[in-house]
Scaffold this motif. Structure first.
Motif, short mmCIF file in Angstrom:
data_model
loop_
_atom_site.label_atom_id
_atom_site.label_comp_id
_atom_site.label_asym_id
_atom_site.label_seq_id
_atom_site.Cartn_x
_atom_site.Cartn_y
_atom_site.Cartn_z
N LEU A 74 0.89 -1.21 0.04
CA LEU A 74 -0.02 -0.02 -0.02
C LEU A 74 0.95 1.39 0.03
CD1 LEU A 74 -2.68 -1.27 2.69
CD2 LEU A 74 -2.80 -1.48 0.11
N SER A 75 2.17 0.98 -0.34
CA SER A 75 3.00 2.15 0.08
C SER A 75 3.97 2.40 -1.61
CB SER A 75 4.08 1.93 0.97
OG SER A 75 5.03 2.61 1.01
N SER A 100 -7.04 -8.67 -3.35
CA SER A 100 -8.29 -9.44 -3.01
C SER A 100 -8.83 -8.81 -1.76
CB SER A 100 -8.18 -10.72 -3.09
OG SER A 100 -7.27 -11.46 -2.07
N TRP A 101 -7.86 -8.89 -0.74
CA TRP A 101 -8.37 -8.27 0.55
C TRP A 101 -8.92 -7.10 0.39
CZ3 TRP A 101 -2.91 -9.35 3.23
CH2 TRP A 101 -2.78 -10.72 3.59
N LEU A 102 -8.29 -6.00 -0.39
CA LEU A 102 -9.11 -4.51 -0.46
C LEU A 102 -10.41 -4.94 -1.13
CD1 LEU A 102 -5.87 -2.72 -1.69
CD2 LEU A 102 -6.99 -2.46 0.58
N PHE A 114 -13.13 -0.91 -8.76
CA PHE A 114 -11.65 -0.88 -8.65
C PHE A 114 -11.16 -2.29 -9.01
CE2 PHE A 114 -13.16 1.76 -5.10
CZ PHE A 114 -12.49 2.89 -5.49
N MET A 115 -12.10 -2.91 -9.40
CA MET A 115 -11.84 -4.37 -10.00
C MET A 115 -10.61 -4.56 -11.14
SD MET A 115 -12.70 -7.62 -9.50
CE MET A 115 -14.19 -7.50 -8.63
N GLU A 122 -2.44 0.94 -6.69
CA GLU A 122 -3.62 1.79 -7.30
C GLU A 122 -4.77 1.67 -6.75
OE1 GLU A 122 -3.42 0.12 -11.23
OE2 GLU A 122 -1.50 0.84 -11.71
N ILE A 123 -5.09 0.69 -6.27
CA ILE A 123 -6.81 0.48 -5.65
C ILE A 123 -6.60 1.54 -4.55
CG2 ILE A 123 -8.21 -1.03 -4.34
CD1 ILE A 123 -7.40 -3.23 -6.40
#
Length: 191
Positions: A74-75, A100-102, A114-115, A122-123
């Motif tokens: 995420l960074s 997949s967690w997001l 966001f798929m 990016e998501i």
């Protein structure tokens, strides 16, 4: 053992060593049921992003992903390796897992937006840009009203008070004295 029905919750390794058609068994006894790795079936968070709860959702999912040791996805600090690199396959698998967690921590309507992003980063950034509310006036007003009506004699007074204070800390607008403060804060948040 001639019962060949599979019950929900029982997962057997490979095939049970048994000839069901003749009713005879091989010398090897059936394998004991195996459990699924809980990391793969645990829901990331009870807070599903619904468009109105970005702050709670982002904090909750950050804790989950950090607890799995994958917060670098995420960074901007984690750089995607070249597809010919020996580490690419591992990076891709872990990136897909975080994606997949997001997505699973969003309502289906939100997740559809966001798929088709290529990376978890990016998501994450698109969700922040879309749903983080820069003007939290209505949420601040609501929480301040709830705090005003809170009575000290209530059994869960301190817990409720503390929760609302934490929410105010998250929602409260920060005024930077110079652009460097904003850059430093953003750097600290992303690490």
């Amino acid at each position: 053992m001639t019962n060949n029905s599979i019950k929900f919750g029982n997962i057997y390794s490979a095939f049970v060593s048994e000839d069901v058609s003749s009713g005879s068994s091989n010398e090897n006894p059936p394998q004991a049921p195996q459990t699924i790795n809980p990391g793969y079936i645990t829901l990331p968070t009870t807070y599903k992003l619904n468009g109105q709860n970005y702050n709670l959702w982002s904090h909750s999912i950050s804790i989950f992903i950090g607890g799995k040791g994958k917060e670098d996805y995420l960074s901007i600090n984690l750089v995607q390796p070249d597809d010919k690199s020996p580490t690419y396959k591992k990076w891709k698998a872990e990136n897909n897992m975080v994606m997949s967690w997001l997505l699973n921590s969003m309502t289906p309507e939100i997740g559809e937006q966001f798929m088709f992003y290529k990376t978890a980063l990016e998501i994450w950034e698109a969700a922040r840009d879309t749903f983080s509310n820069q003007d939290n006036t209505s949420a601040l007003f609501e929480i301040k009203g709830l705090l005003h009506d809170l009575c000290q004699g209530e059994p869960s007074y301190f817990i409720t008070l503390n929760r609302y204070w934490q929410q105010l800390d998250v929602l409260d607008a920060i005024t930077w004295s110079c652009p460097t403060d904003g850059k430093q804060y953003k750097r600290l948040v992303e690490t």
